[in-house]
Every structure is written in C-alpha cells, then in structure tokens.
Write a protein that holds these residues in place. Structure first.
Motif, mmCIF file in Angstrom:
data_model
loop_
_atom_site.group_PDB
_atom_site.id
_atom_site.type_symbol
_atom_site.label_atom_id
_atom_site.label_comp_id
_atom_site.label_asym_id
_atom_site.label_seq_id
_atom_site.Cartn_x
_atom_site.Cartn_y
_atom_site.Cartn_z
ATOM 1 N N VAL A 194 0.832 -1.200 0.000
ATOM 2 C CA VAL A 194 0.000 0.000 0.000
ATOM 3 C C VAL A 194 0.863 1.246 0.000
ATOM 4 O O VAL A 194 0.531 2.248 -0.632
ATOM 5 N N GLN A 195 2.008 1.185 0.678
ATOM 6 C CA GLN A 195 2.907 2.323 0.805
ATOM 7 C C GLN A 195 4.289 1.892 0.314
ATOM 8 O O GLN A 195 4.911 0.953 0.851
ATOM 9 N N THR A 196 4.785 2.579 -0.724
ATOM 10 C CA THR A 196 6.107 2.230 -1.268
ATOM 11 C C THR A 196 7.247 2.814 -0.454
ATOM 12 O O THR A 196 8.379 2.338 -0.542
ATOM 13 N N LYS A 197 6.970 3.878 0.344
ATOM 14 C CA LYS A 197 7.974 4.506 1.202
ATOM 15 C C LYS A 197 9.203 4.959 0.425
ATOM 16 O O LYS A 197 10.330 4.874 0.895
ATOM 17 N N GLY A 198 8.964 5.411 -0.811
ATOM 18 C CA GLY A 198 10.047 5.977 -1.605
ATOM 19 C C GLY A 198 10.946 4.945 -2.255
ATOM 20 O O GLY A 198 12.034 5.305 -2.736
ATOM 21 N N ILE A 199 10.528 3.685 -2.336
ATOM 22 C CA ILE A 199 11.369 2.681 -2.985
ATOM 23 C C ILE A 199 11.340 2.907 -4.498
ATOM 24 O O ILE A 199 10.311 3.292 -5.067
ATOM 25 N N MET A 200 12.467 2.688 -5.124
ATOM 26 C CA MET A 200 12.604 2.935 -6.551
ATOM 27 C C MET A 200 13.067 1.670 -7.248
ATOM 28 O O MET A 200 13.487 0.700 -6.606
ATOM 29 N N VAL A 201 12.991 1.722 -8.589
ATOM 30 C CA VAL A 201 13.499 0.611 -9.393
ATOM 31 C C VAL A 201 15.002 0.492 -9.186
ATOM 32 O O VAL A 201 15.710 1.491 -9.073
#
Length: 338
Positions: free
Chosen positions: A44-51
């Motif tokens: 629900v929350q990516t918390k700023g994770i990137m590829v």
C-alpha cells in the motif's frame, strides 16, 4: 547500391539511441527482454522505494526492484516486481516489507518463514507494512510524551494547591516549624557530641564497659581450669543423682511420714500411755496434789525439824501440830527466803 552519408548518420544515430536506452535500462536493472526469476509483492505504501533498489534476505542482497505498477487508478495497491539474481528457496510463509532509510535509499527485506514449501517463479509473496525509523521513534516517544503531559498537569495542580494552602497563617506555622527543626538540629548536635564522648577510646563509657568485659573474659580464661573442675564435679553429682534410687528413697520417706502420722494419731487418742498423760486431766490433778503435799512436807521439816530428827539428851519429841498447808514465802531486803 550506394549508401549515402545521410543514411549512415541516421543509422548510427538510431543505433546510438538504442544503445543509450538499453544502457540506461541496464543501469536501472531492467533488460530489454523480461527474463529471469521474478516474484511479486502487493504493498500500500512504497515509502520511496525505486526501481533497482536492493532486495535483502538476512542482510544479503538476493535481487532488486524491477518494476513498480499501480493496480488501479485509485492507487490503493501497488504491485512491486522483484527480480532475483539467482534461484533461491524462499518459503511460502515468508514476509516481505519495505524499510525506509532517511539517510539513504529504501530497500525491501524478506523475512524467511519455516515452511518446507517454497515460492515458484511469478508467485506473490505476502507483505507487511514495517514502520520506519521515525515512525518507530515516534511510537516509542508517544507514551513518554503522554506521561510528561500528565506530570505537568499534576505539577500544575499541586502548585495551585500549594498557593492556596500557603496563606499568611500557614506561612507563620511553617516558620515555627523551621524554628523547631533548628532547635531539633541543635539538640542532635549536642546528642552527637555526647555519643562521640561515649565512643571516645580513652575516656568513653563504652570503652570502659569494653575494658570491664575484657577483664571479665580474662578472669574467665584464667579460671578456666577451676570452672572445668566445677563443671566436672557438677556432672559427677548429676550422674550420682541419676544413678541414685530416688524413687525408693521417696517411698521410704513416705512410709516414715505415714508411721509418724500414725504415732501422732495415737498420741492424740486416749488409748496409749502418752495419750492418757497428755489428755487425762486427772493425772495433772494428781501431780499437782503430789507437788503440793511435797511442799507442805518440806515446810514442816524446816519449821519442825525436831519432829523428824530428834537429838536430845533430856528432852523429848516436839508436840507441835503438823502443817496442813504451805507456809507463806517472804523475802527480806537481801533476797533471802524466810
């Protein structure tokens, strides 16, 4: 067919653009063709994770984030594609969570389960929302802040109560209390001096008491042999008493007392001789009469000696009458009986 320079430049430009796109995707961790071992996670929350952010298991990087895609336009669920570097046996009850890092990039950590069944390619791994560092700190500090607020309210209430209580009369009482405490402190100082004097090693009463105790113990040590002898004699006496026939002696004493009681009973009765002597008044009267007759006889012999002893050459016996009662005894001033 002759290729013109413009064609060559165009082809090289297209090739360069293609290589640039492929290199950029390679640096991002994406390849032109989607190949490899993939897992998917719904968060629900990516918390700023990137590829290309790392995926860790027990602190070891096992893969990277390949793609992020929203499942719907409402952004309620985001699907995270995880590309594993190699084939790894991950139990089906493992849990993936995104951990943010305010000092660096976010990462995904997988906590391995204990199941013997492992995830397959393109399976979906369960997820859990892990609180971040600031969220954890905030969660820990929230009870402390609440306690501080309650404490401040309590202190404010106490201060108001103290302000209400400390009227002029109460302040005067407090001053008297402080004065009394000062007097008590002065008394304690005097008492401390007295105690110090008692504890003085030279002239203190406790030191004298200890000297007396030492003297007493020294006398005990010096008379140890006598004490041991006394204890030995006492032990011997107790042994003799324990071996003595106390029961027989008590029985004999009881029999003697019974005999003595029987004898006293006989004396009290009028059957025996002693009982008759003690209880019969006739014997007392006879003895009294005998004593009276003896007194009369002695007086008659003193008054009329010639009647009983006659030594005469010419005369005869005295013809005076016999005494029938004792003479009256009188004494002169010298104390001689007449």
């Amino acid at each position: 067919m002759k290729i013109t320079n413009e064609t060559k430049v165009g082809a090289l430009t297209a090739l360069a653009i293609t290589l640039l796109i492929l290199g950029f995707n390679f640096l991002k961790g994406k390849s032109l063709f989607k190949t490899g071992n993939f897992l998917y996670a719904k968060v629900v929350q990516t918390k700023g994770i990137m590829v290309s952010n790392p995926v860790l298991i027990n602190g070891y990087q096992v893969g990277a984030i390949y793609d992020l895609k929203a499942k719907s336009k409402n952004l309620d669920t985001i699907i995270v594609a995880i590309k594993l570097n190699e084939e790894i046996n991950i139990p089906v009850n493992s849990i993936a969570s995104i951990v943010d890092n305010p000092l660096g990039s976010a990462r995904m950590e997988i906590s391995k389960g204990n199941s013997n069944i492992f995830l397959k390619k393109n399976d979906t791994i369960p997820t859990m929302d892990a609180p971040g560092m600031f969220a954890e700190v905030t969660h820990q500090l929230t009870p402390v802040v609440d306690q501080v607020k309650m404490t401040l309210r309590t202190v404010d209430t106490v201060l108001r109560d103290i302000h209400d209580v400390f009227d002029p009369y109460t302040k005067h009482n407090m001053q008297d209390l402080v004065a009394n405490l000062n007097r008590i402190s002065a008394g304690l100082v005097v008492s401390t001096a007295s105690i110090q004097q008692m504890l003085n090693q030279q002239s203190g009463s406790i030191a004298k008491s200890m000297d007396n105790i030492n003297s007493f113990t020294r006398n005990l040590a010096n008379n140890n042999d006598r004490i041991n002898g006394t204890l030995t004699n006492l032990q011997t006496t107790t042994d003799n008493l324990s071996r003595a026939d106390i029961d027989g002696t008590v029985n004999q004493l009881r029999q003697t007392v019974e005999r003595l009681n029987a004898s006293i009973e006989k004396i009290d009765s009028k059957d025996g001789t002693i009982g008759k002597l003690l209880n019969d008044t006739q014997i007392y009267d006879n003895l009294n009469n005998t004593t009276r007759s003896l007194n009369i006889l002695m007086d008659d012999i003193r008054v009329n000696p010639k009647r009983y002893v006659s030594i005469s050459v010419f005369g005869g016996k005295s013809k005076d009458q016999y005494l029938t009662s004792p003479l009256q005894v009188s004494q002169d001033t010298t104390g001689t009986r007449r």
